[in-house]
Design an enzyme around this catalytic site. Sequence first.
Site, PDB file in Angstrom:
ATOM      1  N   CYS A  27      -9.896  -3.218 -10.127  1.00 31.19           N
ATOM      2  CA  CYS A  27      -9.447  -1.994  -9.440  1.00 31.19           C
ATOM      3  C   CYS A  27      -8.072  -2.166  -8.807  1.00 31.19           C
ATOM      4  O   CYS A  27      -7.592  -1.275  -8.118  1.00 31.19           O
ATOM      5  CB  CYS A  27     -10.467  -1.539  -8.410  1.00 31.19           C
ATOM      6  SG  CYS A  27     -10.686  -2.713  -7.056  1.00 31.19           S
ATOM      7  N   ASP A  63      -4.596  -8.215  -4.204  1.00 34.85           N
ATOM      8  CA  ASP A  63      -4.757  -9.283  -3.219  1.00 34.85           C
ATOM      9  C   ASP A  63      -5.016 -10.625  -3.872  1.00 34.85           C
ATOM     10  O   ASP A  63      -4.582 -11.657  -3.368  1.00 34.85           O
ATOM     11  CB  ASP A  63      -5.902  -8.949  -2.251  1.00 34.85           C
ATOM     12  CG  ASP A  63      -5.428  -7.994  -1.175  1.00 34.85           C
ATOM     13  OD1 ASP A  63      -4.332  -8.224  -0.634  1.00 34.85           O
ATOM     14  OD2 ASP A  63      -6.133  -7.020  -0.888  1.00 34.85           O
ATOM     15  N   GLU A  87     -11.103 -10.855  -4.360  1.00 41.38           N
ATOM     16  CA  GLU A  87      -9.659 -10.778  -4.111  1.00 41.38           C
ATOM     17  C   GLU A  87      -9.134 -11.975  -3.327  1.00 41.38           C
ATOM     18  O   GLU A  87      -7.957 -12.039  -2.985  1.00 41.38           O
ATOM     19  CB  GLU A  87      -9.265  -9.459  -3.444  1.00 41.38           C
ATOM     20  CG  GLU A  87     -10.153  -8.987  -2.333  1.00 41.38           C
ATOM     21  CD  GLU A  87      -9.828  -7.567  -1.864  1.00 41.38           C
ATOM     22  OE1 GLU A  87      -8.861  -6.963  -2.333  1.00 41.38           O
ATOM     23  OE2 GLU A  87     -10.570  -7.081  -1.004  1.00 41.38           O
ATOM     24  N   HIS A  97       0.811  -1.220   0.000  1.00 39.52           N
ATOM     25  CA  HIS A  97       0.000   0.000   0.000  1.00 39.52           C
ATOM     26  C   HIS A  97       0.842   1.268   0.000  1.00 39.52           C
ATOM     27  O   HIS A  97       0.438   2.289  -0.521  1.00 39.52           O
ATOM     28  CB  HIS A  97      -1.011  -0.033   1.141  1.00 39.52           C
ATOM     29  CG  HIS A  97      -2.155  -0.930   0.821  1.00 39.52           C
ATOM     30  ND1 HIS A  97      -2.177  -2.250   1.175  1.00 39.52           N
ATOM     31  CD2 HIS A  97      -3.278  -0.712   0.095  1.00 39.52           C
ATOM     32  CE1 HIS A  97      -3.280  -2.804   0.708  1.00 39.52           C
ATOM     33  NE2 HIS A  97      -3.972  -1.893   0.052  1.00 39.52           N
TER      34      HIS A  97
HETATM   35  C1  PEP Z   1      -6.647  -5.032  -4.496  1.00 40.95           C
HETATM   36  O1  PEP Z   1      -6.418  -5.872  -3.627  1.00 40.95           O
HETATM   37  O2  PEP Z   1      -6.373  -5.220  -5.695  1.00 40.95           O
HETATM   38  C2  PEP Z   1      -7.264  -3.747  -4.147  1.00 40.95           C
HETATM   39  C3  PEP Z   1      -7.643  -2.903  -5.069  1.00 40.95           C
HETATM   40  O3  PEP Z   1      -7.371  -3.432  -2.829  1.00 40.95           O
HETATM   41  P1  PEP Z   1      -6.122  -2.975  -1.949  1.00 40.95           P
HETATM   42  O4  PEP Z   1      -4.964  -2.724  -2.867  1.00 40.95           O
HETATM   43  O5  PEP Z   1      -6.508  -1.740  -1.225  1.00 40.95           O
HETATM   44  O6  PEP Z   1      -5.910  -4.139  -1.044  1.00 40.95           O
HETATM   45 MG    MG Z   2      -7.307  -5.620  -1.704  1.00 36.74          MG
END
Ligand code: PEP
Ligand code: MG
Length: 568
Positions: free
Chosen positions: A508, A461, A437, A192
């Site tokens: 996403c 994920d 995910e 992140h």
């Molecule tokens: C993902 O896991 O692809 C996602 C968009 O959520 P995050 O990156 O916040 O875990």
């Molecule tokens: Mg995620």
Amino acid sequence: MLVASSRADVAHYFIDAARTAEEIQRLRVARDAVSEEITRVQRDLPKDAPHELSALLDVHLMLLQDEQLISGVKHWINDRLYNAEWALTTQYEIIARQFDDMEDEYLRERKADLEQVVERILGYMKGVASPVLPAAPAAASRQPRAQDLLLDDTMDVPLVLVAHDISPADMLQFKQSLFVGFATDVGGKTSHTAIVARSLDIPAVVGARSASQLIEQDDWVIIDGDAGVLIVDPSPIILAEYGFKQRQGELERQRLNRLIHTAALTLDGHKVELLANIEMPEDTVGAVKVGAAGVGLFRSEFLFMGRTGRLPDEQEQYLAYRKAVEGMNGLPVTIRTVDIGSDKPLDRLVGKTQDGQLNPALGLRAIRWSLADPPMFLTQLRAILRAAAHGPVNLLVPMLAHGSEIRQTLSLLDFARATLDNKGIAYGPVQLGAMIEIPAAALTLKLFLKYFDFLSIGTNDLIQYTLAIDRADEAVAHLYDPCHPAVLRLIADTIAECNAQGKGVSVCGEMAGDVTMTRLLLGLGLRSFSMHPSQILAVKQQVLRADAGKLTPWAAQVLASEEPAALL
Ligand code: PEP
Ligand code: MG
């Protein structure tokens, strides 16, 4: 310019210019308290204690009054607006390096004393909450892990941040600062911290192992984010080459800007939705600027992180979500319920952290965390429902795997609506979405589509959990493979099932903003991509050049291949 790291576990954030005196006073109180404590210890030393002990305490008392330490700390607070802990550790590093350079061994060893003195002051301050911590999470930032940051004091050169690690919340804080690039020793490409850094649209290298130890203050550094390379003290030829690359990049950006108002259609006329991922409501400004069709992922957890002592209440959340909704001027906003946990811990002062969890990525994270605290979750659901009265809102739930979690989530949503009804508070309709995910979710799509209006594939994920690779661990980063046939199979099946049932589906995760993946995703039937605003125009360019009809059979070949990446 370098930002080095030390091991001290301190907060670092910029303070308000009006509060520098208060911040200096906070340090003074801590220093005086430590001084008193040392004096008391010295007074109470047993008569037969070795003389050296008392002499050592004298040295510590002297260091506490050291003019270079005091004036330096004041400089960082007054001129750079560092919080007190940050200022103290910054000045400590500078003096410590001077000790290192000393010829006299006795003096060199005094560095350890200085370190102890600084640790004592920091220890004292840790027990006393800062009165000058900004209240809003966007401005506040506490570091949940062990690191602090140092800045050079040459303001007229571009600053690069090099640190052992930076928390996602701290990275967000740097949105308002002057760094033009950053590098960390630890972390994977889809950690992140890296994701937030990417949203700043500055070059970054994560997982550079020992960069923060090898690079020294005042070194010149080139950060090549594309190649994942750090070059220290580059030769004039290399500098010139990168200068050229930089100008080329700038020209490319200007060219892409011409696409802002161009409709995202493939050559054969398929409409593609390009949405924005945001972390804070203010990010909608950047999303609108590049012509995003809406927000496909609002990572609401950033409202919860980096706070001291309390989570955002319903009103604060409602105002934040409403701001995002209004910021998009009638375009849809997908608000994801809080995804705390794993590499996105809350501030330790809140009392709910990853401490003690053996394996946080597999632990109490995202919807699991929400369902473990129904009052907290209901507060968020009410806030989102209320924001939906101001424009189109999709409510997205992260990390679901079990039917029981789905049913619990839906009944809490009903309960939140009923509470608002009872109180006569206005709220709006929401489209309901689930993130895919976890492989278990991708393998039980029918269950998910029975309950949800749309699905959003969180590839970051999904890759992590399919391949059992911690996305934040640089030691296994080489195995984190978005093109692994198993990953592609789960993505392809999810898109196909949604398309067959006429349900919305988007990606996403970081894959959506990766231009090398655009053609494949289009070929798999994806028509909705959500990414950082800074990536939207480059992906649009790929869409405009693509012929979706021709990509379909090619994507099937890629899916069937042993080495899909080789075909991209
Ligand atoms: C993902 O896991 O692809 C996602 C968009 O959520 P995050 O990156 O916040 O875990
Ligand atoms: Mg995620």
